[in-house]
Design a protein around this motif. Sequence first.
Motif, PDB file in Angstrom:
ATOM      1  N   UNK C   6       0.852  -1.170   0.000  1.00 58.33           N
ATOM      2  CA  UNK C   6       0.000   0.000   0.000  1.00 58.33           C
ATOM      3  C   UNK C   6       0.892   1.226   0.000  1.00 58.33           C
ATOM      4  N   UNK C   8       1.831   5.007   0.835  1.00 51.37           N
ATOM      5  CA  UNK C   8       1.463   5.931   1.909  1.00 51.37           C
ATOM      6  C   UNK C   8       1.222   7.323   1.358  1.00 51.37           C
ATOM      7  N   UNK C  11       1.412  10.871   6.678  1.00 50.66           N
ATOM      8  CA  UNK C  11       2.026  10.282   7.863  1.00 50.66           C
ATOM      9  C   UNK C  11       1.836  11.240   9.027  1.00 50.66           C
ATOM     10  N   UNK C  13       2.625  13.186  12.502  1.00 51.98           N
ATOM     11  CA  UNK C  13       3.817  13.711  13.170  1.00 51.98           C
ATOM     12  C   UNK C  13       4.992  13.840  12.240  1.00 51.98           C
ATOM     13  N   UNK C  14       4.669  14.013  10.975  1.00 53.10           N
ATOM     14  CA  UNK C  14       5.739  13.956  10.001  1.00 53.10           C
ATOM     15  C   UNK C  14       5.844  15.290   9.288  1.00 53.10           C
ATOM     16  N   UNK C 113       3.254  11.742  16.770  1.00 48.44           N
ATOM     17  CA  UNK C 113       4.342  10.768  16.645  1.00 48.44           C
ATOM     18  C   UNK C 113       4.560  10.427  15.182  1.00 48.44           C
ATOM     19  N   UNK C 114       5.771  10.598  14.763  1.00 45.94           N
ATOM     20  CA  UNK C 114       6.104  10.372  13.367  1.00 45.94           C
ATOM     21  C   UNK C 114       5.828   8.909  12.995  1.00 45.94           C
ATOM     22  N   UNK C 115       4.917   8.719  12.049  1.00 49.19           N
ATOM     23  CA  UNK C 115       4.686   7.372  11.539  1.00 49.19           C
ATOM     24  C   UNK C 115       3.786   6.516  12.390  1.00 49.19           C
ATOM     25  N   UNK C 118      -0.719   6.332   9.642  1.00 45.71           N
ATOM     26  CA  UNK C 118      -0.475   6.620   8.230  1.00 45.71           C
ATOM     27  C   UNK C 118      -1.780   6.520   7.482  1.00 45.71           C
ATOM     28  N   UNK C 120      -3.016   5.539   3.738  1.00 45.70           N
ATOM     29  CA  UNK C 120      -2.571   5.018   2.455  1.00 45.70           C
ATOM     30  C   UNK C 120      -3.305   5.746   1.338  1.00 45.70           C
ATOM     31  N   UNK C 126      -4.277   3.841   9.070  1.00 45.99           N
ATOM     32  CA  UNK C 126      -3.775   2.699   9.824  1.00 45.99           C
ATOM     33  C   UNK C 126      -2.878   3.176  10.960  1.00 45.99           C
ATOM     34  N   UNK C 128       0.259   2.403  13.473  1.00 46.29           N
ATOM     35  CA  UNK C 128       1.432   1.553  13.603  1.00 46.29           C
ATOM     36  C   UNK C 128       1.921   1.648  15.036  1.00 46.29           C
ATOM     37  N   UNK C 131       5.338   2.801  16.403  1.00 44.97           N
ATOM     38  CA  UNK C 131       5.688   4.211  16.486  1.00 44.97           C
ATOM     39  C   UNK C 131       4.775   5.005  17.406  1.00 44.97           C
ATOM     40  N   UNK C 132       3.731   4.349  17.860  1.00 44.18           N
ATOM     41  CA  UNK C 132       2.769   5.053  18.712  1.00 44.18           C
ATOM     42  C   UNK C 132       3.433   5.373  20.039  1.00 44.18           C
TER      43      UNK C 132
END
Lengths: 231, 877, 304, 192
Positions: C6, C8, C11, C13-14, C113-115, C118, C120, C126, C128, C131-132
Amino acid sequence: MSDNIEVRHGTDIRKGEMVRYTLRERMCHWLSAVSYVYLLLSGLALFSPYLYWIAYILGGGPTIRFWHPWVGLVFFFVQMWMHTLWQREMKITDQDRQWGKTVKEYVTNRDEKVAPTGNFNYGQKQFYWAMFYSTLVLIITGLLMWFPEVVSLRAWGHSLMPVVIFLHCIAALVTIAAFMIHVYMGIVFVSGGLQGILWGHVPVSWAKTHHRLWFEKVQREDRSRISSSEF
Amino acid sequence: MTNGWVDIKNTDMMLIMGGNPAENHPCGFKWVVEARKVRNAKLVVVDPRFQRTASQADLFCQIRAGTDVAFLGGLINYAIQNNRYAKEYVTNYTNAAFIIKKGFKLPEDGLFSGYDTAAGKYNPASWNYEEGGNVTGTAAAAIAAGDGPATAESIAAANAAAPPPPKVVAVPGKPAPPPPPPVGLPPNTAYDLSLEHPRCVFQLMKKQFARYTPDMVSKITGIPADRFVKAADLLTSIRKDGDTKKVGTIIYSVGWTQHSNGSQMIRTAAMYQMLMGNIGRAGGGINALRGHSNIQGATDMAGVFDILPGYLKVPIPADADLAAYLKRTTPTSAKPKEWDSFNYWSNTPKFFASFMKAMYGDAAKKENDWAFNYLPRIGDKRFSWVDQWDAMYQGKLKGLIAFGMNGVSIGPNSQKNIDALKKAEWLVVCEIYPEETAEFWASPGITKEDQAKIQTEVYRLPGAGFAEKDGTFVNSARWLQWKWAAVPTPGNARLDHAILASIFLKVRELYQKEKDDPKTKFPDPILNLTWAYSNPASPSLTEVAKEINGKALADLKDEKQTPPEWKAGQQLPGFAWLRDDGTTSCGNWLYCGSWPDAGSNTQRRNPDDPSGLGIHPTWGWSWPMNRRVMYNRASCNMEGKPWDPSRKQVWFNEATGKWAGNDVPDFKPDSNPKDHMGPFIMNPEGVGRFFVPLAPMADGPFPEHYEPIESPIKNPLHPNQSNSPVVKKMKTDMDKYGTSDKFPYPCTTYRLTEHYHYWTKNNPMNVQLVPEPFVEMPEELAAKLQIKGGDKVKVSSARSTYYCKAMVTKRIKPLKLEGKDELVYPVGIPIHWGYRGLGDGRPDNERTPVNLLSPTVVDPNAFTPEFKGFLVNIEKA
Amino acid sequence: MSNGTLEIKAISGHSGKAPGSGVSRDYDVCKLVDTTTCIGCKACEVACVEWNGYEFRETTFANTYQTMPETAWNFWNLIKFNEMETDSGMQWLMRKDQCMHCEEPGCLIACPADGAIVQYSNGIVDFNQANCIGCQYCVSGCPFNIPKFNAATKKVYKCTLCSDRVGAGLEPACIKSCPTGCLHFGSKEDMKFEAKKRVDQLIANGHNDAGIYNPGDPDPTPGVSSPGSIGGTHVIYVLNDAKHPENYALPADPSVPLFVKLWKGPLKWIGGLGMLAGLAALFGHYVRYGPKPLDEGDEGRRAQ
Amino acid sequence: MGLSRREFFKVGTGSAAALLLGFDARPVLAQAKELKIARTTETRSTCPYCSVSCGVIIHTLGDKAKNVTAQVVHVEGDPDHPINRGTLCPKGASLQQEILNDRRLKKPQVRRPGKTGWEDISWEKAIEEVARHIKKTRDETFVEKNADGKTLNRCEGFAFNGGCTDTNEFNYLVVKAMRSMGVVYMENQARV
């Protein structure tokens, strides 16, 4: 160490110097400073994606998320301790207001036109109160953010949390603004200030220049705090 | 089901009643939804509760449990009164035109003619057709002659003329023996195609149901009359203005079966469907949703006392020899002379001989009547489910082998079953989970001291789950589908058939060893039973399946078949090849064709559906002979053309002179429509029966509304004959029956979609979905009793008490009955809990089977207990 | 989307756009929930828990058929049962509650939080958990109260729209299980079409207020969008009464909370710029005015 | 199900600031679990619950190699099945827990008369004892003729109850075994 060093209140004092901060005060200040810097950095990482890289330096997102509230708690208690130390000194007086009217002259280094000030000048006191009240906001909102699941259980919790987070950010931004000025003043703008908060003693001349009323008061009230005075 | 699951999508109108498929058959219910979405079909739901099926309905009627005959009878009345029925179909495909003998009386007073008060049952001699051929046009004359249906006076005269009812000698202490073989049906029945003869079935039916006016329906069922009329109008709208294209279906389940009047409820529905011309048609039929994965198969395979595989009858003491048995069980056609009847049961001798060859192989010889005497006899006594527990309770039944059958939870009257087991000598339970029956001796309320007194020896044998077994299941739509084993049995558990086989082989070994011991009784059938499997201790189910299908024992020839020859040892392609001379063997004639020489049809997995009617002829195999819709000849008019050309199942091909179709024609393939052969080929008449002549129905040739044995009111039709006159209460001290003064609330029991019977209470996932037992009650009743949702309540019946939480709901409403303002508060309890489930033993709720409450009383035809309607009282606990 | 992966699109926190996003052809996936054919059987609930392999959760009787009051960290898919009495009789409204996979997801917007979150390119949002950081800002950002916190792992969980299945070319587990076909899965375009078709049928059958719940979708086609400011969702509903989504326990006008928007929008920029401006100002000040001189020489400087 | 996770996307942080610092931030992983049924063995079966006969696919771990005991990892609807077309109800959807269940009975046990608990028994002994019970009861209660001298040839002393999930083949074996013993109390879930 030579004989002409006196130790008072945990502070080494030489000839021509006076005690500005006791050891306790300095410990308090630096504890507060260190914890604040951690909170600042970790908070900034969470504040903006453009600063999230700080999180990686500090051990990653989950790590800062773990430590930020604990350090925040430390910071809060240190602030409270500081409050017991400085609360009275931080009372804003008429003299301060006089000083406040000449702040423009102060920042433009036309010190001759600046009203004399006491131990802490009006700016320092305002910084103190800004930090104090922001800390209260931060601790309250921070605690809610630490355990949002407890808040979310309530129906109102869901609409409350965004406001809480927002207030936390606002309060943090206030402290950041204050903090930047504080650091600038203490380290760069007013040379010698750092020495005072590091080791606790300042040259008499420095005191006379920057905190004349304090200098005079000390001289008046407690000559013993001035070692080997020439006066 | 006469039709199939996918076939429901072809319908225009649905009545779901006595069933809750959205909850209990969700994946089949998709075809109901499909019909609504694609065909814009309408759905009427009639149920004691507004359940999840009702949430989808165009129209919902809340009925009082057990009054379904009233609703359906009212429907028949409405259809006839408003001329909304299929005339051509009714006249030609049913016995509507047949004339009933004089002396038959309708049950205005609650009794049909022929009731024997002393024996408590009917002599059905007067329930028969008149002999005599076509009398069309004589109706006026008959009326002039006062030749109407019988009245109380005329019946006495008629009975005097009729042969006297055979003497029935009641043996004290034993249930009365069944009636001796009744007089047969006349071979040339009298009929009136105008349907106007006062004694023709149609007129009798019309008269019978004329009493079921909307007001009467409302008085009995509690459905407001205007709502009933709305439902009847919608349901019969498919035959508005002579329309024959549209089709409607009826979907039901044990909400009908589990009543003391259950068989007649189903019959009324079947009659309504015949009246509407819906049987045999795509999107029509009468569709019983069976509640379990293979009880259709268990019935086909005669897991029950009163039949042999393929619905062959079990011999009775009067069957002195094979000839007598076959004479009794092989019907001869009974029809108007001008009509034809396939009368498929005339093949009974072939099916029976082949079955006996499969059972006893070479020991079944022509000389010994195919070992006819090896078969146990029934008939003088009933051996049904409740009788079994009754006999055990009375200490007459010493042992029980239960394979996956939790008799204590299933009930009815669970405490009686528990107490019965205490008196048994031994109990063998094969199960996959701990359950209530094997641990009856530790059921709630039994102390350690009590346990020491219970002398029953209990063997609990760990069997195999579905994923560990191969073999076939038969679904509701009669599809046989093979399934493959995915995993081995866990631990030391064994395959069920291996356990059964080892028990049988060990018993046989004992009989072999001790056959000369004077104590040993009749070892021959045991010793001679065929058990020639490659691995006798764990027979391969493919071998068994092939044995069931049957094979030729000698070279067979039949010029009418293609191919015309079949060699000895070959698997037979269908039951048309079965012989009564011992040259074929077949374990179950209905399944003959499931595993021909070419390989198993039950394993076919080709989902093609060329016609788009959901027939899927190459997926698995359905009995009989892969017909997916039964009686599909009736989907065509008299000329053999489909009623609705857009839903063509079968049709008569004039060119070939044969029936052809998308489905396999359920008919004599070369019967020209001109021959007027009836589409209901299993009846000797060849036509469907509005009126059931003679013995098949114990409680009357027409349905009549009778109250459940425990009912809050007297039957508004005939208060003096409130219950069915042939329903018997049981007699032991454990069989108590309540009245509405002490137990004012009519209660029904049911399943929830989240649970399956007494099984998923072992499954954490399902327990999570619905964790605790509860009783659903109307808000009004809860207010009256000061009960809040979640309160613990005590539900009691004449039998026992049940503790659970209250679910206070808007989905059950109080009912107004008998036209009175006084409210009756129905309640309902889901069945899924017991004392050995996953959540059982949680302190907040006492876990017991709900069937502690249900009464031991059964339908007189099907012997199914009345789980669905009884009386309870509710108190705050 | 290709090779079972998939792409992205966004994202959490990015800083900046998701790298490399926006190059492949876009197609949105969508769940269509036709509440008018939902029978509340809970197959989707079970299919979800089974597929994701979560443990049994203890529940208690609460005078309802609903499994639990709201979704949980390990129970992402919940049928909400709402009983209503109208003039035409009883109505039992059942609605599958789960992540709506918003086009403009409040959770992702709120997440620092980065990532950790996300989106798609097919629209799936979704989480993750690796990274949470467990801050639960996503919870406050969500207008549908979907993300749920697991106190033991300190992570937040929610419906993934079976990204593992979809990524491998399968439909989500709930979709596959649904016995009545009340759940449908396909491209958003097709699902809107199917939904519209069903709505038209419902209206023809007298349900005049039938409609689609697809809050904030910019699609100008009449009737396929509903009020809200989350840019449309990748779970859309057909409702018998779309004028009153609150009868189905759905927000009538869902949006990302104002304060989340203020904080993630203006405040982020004002704060950031303010900090930079502050630094610049101080530097300017120093350059202009230099350090403050002492009145009397520099004798106080410590000499060691 | 504890399968190893595969990171299947890697995206650089693209953080300008991070790059500026030359700091190699951890890559952002938008990580989806690998499809847990990607390489499982599929066995077609029929749901054991209601009579719709939903086709189910039982996914087992391992490829049926000799050294593997199959373990169920997932059960899902069979999309080819004409009736359920891959769908399942809440009972069918939880079939994995029906197969893999802590509560499964795994050894034969007997509760002796008057005892308050189960004791283990070997299969051989259990079968032996059951067969002995059957023969004793049958011989004691077998009725060859009724009072009128008509043949009955039945055993009224013990009953057989069959369940709802027994296969046709099993049921046929029951008919053979039980009817040959003369059992007439033969009932099944089909009755109730």
